[in-house]
Design a protein around this motif. Structure first.
Motif, PDB file in Angstrom:
ATOM      1  N   SER A  56       0.826  -1.199   0.000  1.00  0.00           N
ATOM      2  CA  SER A  56       0.000   0.000   0.000  1.00  0.00           C
ATOM      3  C   SER A  56       0.864   1.254   0.000  1.00  0.00           C
ATOM      4  N   VAL A  57       0.356   2.314  -0.647  1.00  0.00           N
ATOM      5  CA  VAL A  57       1.013   3.621  -0.629  1.00  0.00           C
ATOM      6  C   VAL A  57      -0.002   4.662  -0.173  1.00  0.00           C
ATOM      7  N   LEU A  58       0.442   5.552   0.722  1.00  0.00           N
ATOM      8  CA  LEU A  58      -0.434   6.623   1.205  1.00  0.00           C
ATOM      9  C   LEU A  58       0.293   7.951   1.084  1.00  0.00           C
ATOM     10  N   PHE A  59      -0.311   8.898   0.379  1.00  0.00           N
ATOM     11  CA  PHE A  59       0.233  10.249   0.267  1.00  0.00           C
ATOM     12  C   PHE A  59      -0.452  11.131   1.293  1.00  0.00           C
ATOM     13  N   ASP A  60       0.351  11.816   2.130  1.00  0.00           N
ATOM     14  CA  ASP A  60      -0.185  12.718   3.141  1.00  0.00           C
ATOM     15  C   ASP A  60      -0.293  14.109   2.531  1.00  0.00           C
ATOM     16  N   ASP A  61      -1.512  14.559   2.279  1.00  0.00           N
ATOM     17  CA  ASP A  61      -1.733  15.867   1.664  1.00  0.00           C
ATOM     18  C   ASP A  61      -1.179  17.000   2.513  1.00  0.00           C
ATOM     19  N   TYR A  67       4.028   7.356   2.431  1.00  0.00           N
ATOM     20  CA  TYR A  67       4.249   6.159   3.243  1.00  0.00           C
ATOM     21  C   TYR A  67       4.020   4.908   2.395  1.00  0.00           C
ATOM     22  N   VAL A  68       4.827   3.884   2.641  1.00  0.00           N
ATOM     23  CA  VAL A  68       4.709   2.611   1.934  1.00  0.00           C
ATOM     24  C   VAL A  68       4.692   1.479   2.952  1.00  0.00           C
ATOM     25  N   SER A  69       3.674   0.628   2.877  1.00  0.00           N
ATOM     26  CA  SER A  69       3.632  -0.532   3.781  1.00  0.00           C
ATOM     27  C   SER A  69       4.264  -1.732   3.078  1.00  0.00           C
ATOM     28  N   ASN A  70       5.196  -2.373   3.778  1.00  0.00           N
ATOM     29  CA  ASN A  70       5.940  -3.512   3.232  1.00  0.00           C
ATOM     30  C   ASN A  70       5.680  -4.765   4.062  1.00  0.00           C
ATOM     31  N   VAL A 277       1.763   3.588  -7.289  1.00  0.00           N
ATOM     32  CA  VAL A 277       1.383   2.185  -7.440  1.00  0.00           C
ATOM     33  C   VAL A 277       2.384   1.265  -6.739  1.00  0.00           C
ATOM     34  N   PRO A 278       1.944   0.542  -5.710  1.00  0.00           N
ATOM     35  CA  PRO A 278       2.810  -0.478  -5.106  1.00  0.00           C
ATOM     36  C   PRO A 278       2.763  -1.742  -5.961  1.00  0.00           C
ATOM     37  N   THR A 279       3.913  -2.243  -6.352  1.00  0.00           N
ATOM     38  CA  THR A 279       3.968  -3.348  -7.306  1.00  0.00           C
ATOM     39  C   THR A 279       4.108  -4.716  -6.654  1.00  0.00           C
ATOM     40  N   PHE A 280       4.019  -4.762  -5.333  1.00  0.00           N
ATOM     41  CA  PHE A 280       4.004  -6.002  -4.563  1.00  0.00           C
ATOM     42  C   PHE A 280       5.277  -6.821  -4.792  1.00  0.00           C
ATOM     43  N   PHE A 281       5.235  -7.905  -5.531  1.00  0.00           N
ATOM     44  CA  PHE A 281       6.394  -8.775  -5.688  1.00  0.00           C
ATOM     45  C   PHE A 281       7.528  -8.144  -6.511  1.00  0.00           C
ATOM     46  N   LYS A 282       7.264  -7.048  -7.210  1.00  0.00           N
ATOM     47  CA  LYS A 282       8.337  -6.352  -7.927  1.00  0.00           C
ATOM     48  C   LYS A 282       9.139  -5.447  -6.980  1.00  0.00           C
ATOM     49  N   ASN A 283       8.621  -5.255  -5.771  1.00  0.00           N
ATOM     50  CA  ASN A 283       9.361  -4.586  -4.690  1.00  0.00           C
ATOM     51  C   ASN A 283       9.694  -3.118  -4.954  1.00  0.00           C
ATOM     52  N   LYS A 284       8.873  -2.445  -5.736  1.00  0.00           N
ATOM     53  CA  LYS A 284       9.096  -1.025  -5.988  1.00  0.00           C
ATOM     54  C   LYS A 284       7.766  -0.299  -6.110  1.00  0.00           C
ATOM     55  N   VAL A 285       7.835   1.007  -5.955  1.00  0.00           N
ATOM     56  CA  VAL A 285       6.665   1.854  -6.154  1.00  0.00           C
ATOM     57  C   VAL A 285       6.861   2.629  -7.447  1.00  0.00           C
TER      58      VAL A 285
END
Length: 292
Positions: A56-61, A67-70, A277-285
């Motif tokens: 998940s990715v969250l942008f704080d306005d 923030y990125v959850s791993n 976009v969190p790419t999950f198994f690609k390990n990058k945003v």
């Protein structure tokens, strides 16, 4: 009087016929119909591939922080203590790969009252943003697979994909807002407090009486959900699709299935129209400019 009236009416009729036969001045009216632009996503940048199993990715306005959850591990339900929250810059640089660590399988995130709330399997974790410390954890009764989260006016809403429930947290208490939504995942709340969600029935909204209405039945099984306003939405499907949708149409803007790159719980910078976009198994945003 009769004959006068008859003659007068005949005169009017003849005048009307003559007027209709005479050449008339006409003006050509040109009506321009605006052609609807096809919504598109254009790649801006990608982070290094060291954000392991980012969900998940969250942008704080308010601060511009991203923030990125791993999850870190391979199992989104394993309590292994490997999960973390990272911070990346608006240019795609990983600023802090483990801003908060020691979580299990963190997924959805939301901000309320100076705290970052994260769903973590069967718990809602509260992180104090100022101190970067976990300040509380709430065990959610009966929870199995807590997933996406969203906040509105101090209340945090979050979904449980396995139980089909939508929960809410406010003032130290967790309640169940709605249930019966099998495999529900993405959730978002409008400025008026209307809750929207994604499940196999499509994009749906909750009515004031607690019932739900399907807004778009074609965008099904979604992961992340963004409210653009004016009845428009962006929805991601974990398999590798991102859709633009409203109540009458839908457009596939991104398809990364062939590259085996997932599109999990997306974030959004509304001021700059950037989708993260969190790419999950690609390990990058990956960051994309949204044009619509």
């Amino acid at each position: 009087m009769k004959s006068i009236t008859k003659i007068s009416l005949m005169g009017v009729a003849v005048s009307a016929i003559l007027f209709s036969c005479a050449p008339q001045k006409t003006e050509e009216v040109v009506v321009e119909v605006a052609e609807m632009k096809t919504p598109t996503l254009t790649l801006l940048w990608e982070t290094a591939d060291s954000l392991i199993t980012n969900e998940s990715v969250l942008f704080d306005d308010a601060t511009g922080t991203i923030y990125v959850s791993n999850i870190e591990g391979q199992d989104p339900l394993q309590k292994d203590g490997k999960g973390s929250i990272a911070i990346i810059s608006k240019e795609g640089k990983i600023m802090n790969p483990a801003w908060v660590k020691g979580l299990n399988a963190p997924k959805g995130m939301a901000i309320a009252n100076g705290k970052l709330y994260v769903t973590d399997i069967d718990e809602l974790v509260e992180i104090d943003i100022a101190t970067s410390k976990v300040s509380n954890k709430w065990k959610v009764e009966g929870a199995q697979f807590l997933n996406d989260a969203a906040a509105h006016n101090g209340t945090v809403y979050f979904t449980d994909m396995n139980t089909g429930k939508v929960h809410a947290y406010a003032n130290g208490a967790i309640t169940t807002v709605s249930e019966g939504h099998a495999s529900i995942n993405g959730i978002a709340v409008g400025t008026d407090g209307t809750i929207y969600g994604l499940d196999p029935s499509g994009l749906k909204k909750w009515n004031a009486d607690g019932t739900s209405t399907v807004v778009n039945a074609n965008v099904t099984g979604g992961d992340g959900l963004i409210i653009l306003g004016d009845g428009n939405f962006v929805a991601s499907r974990w398999q590798g699709e991102i859709w633009f949708a409203n109540d009458s149409t839908q457009t596939l803007m991104l398809d990364t299935k062939a590259a085996e790159s997932n599109t999990a719980d997306i974030g959004y910078n509304a001021a700059e129209k950037i989708v993260y976009v969190p790419t999950f198994f690609k390990n990058k945003v990956a960051a994309y400019k949204l044009d619509y």
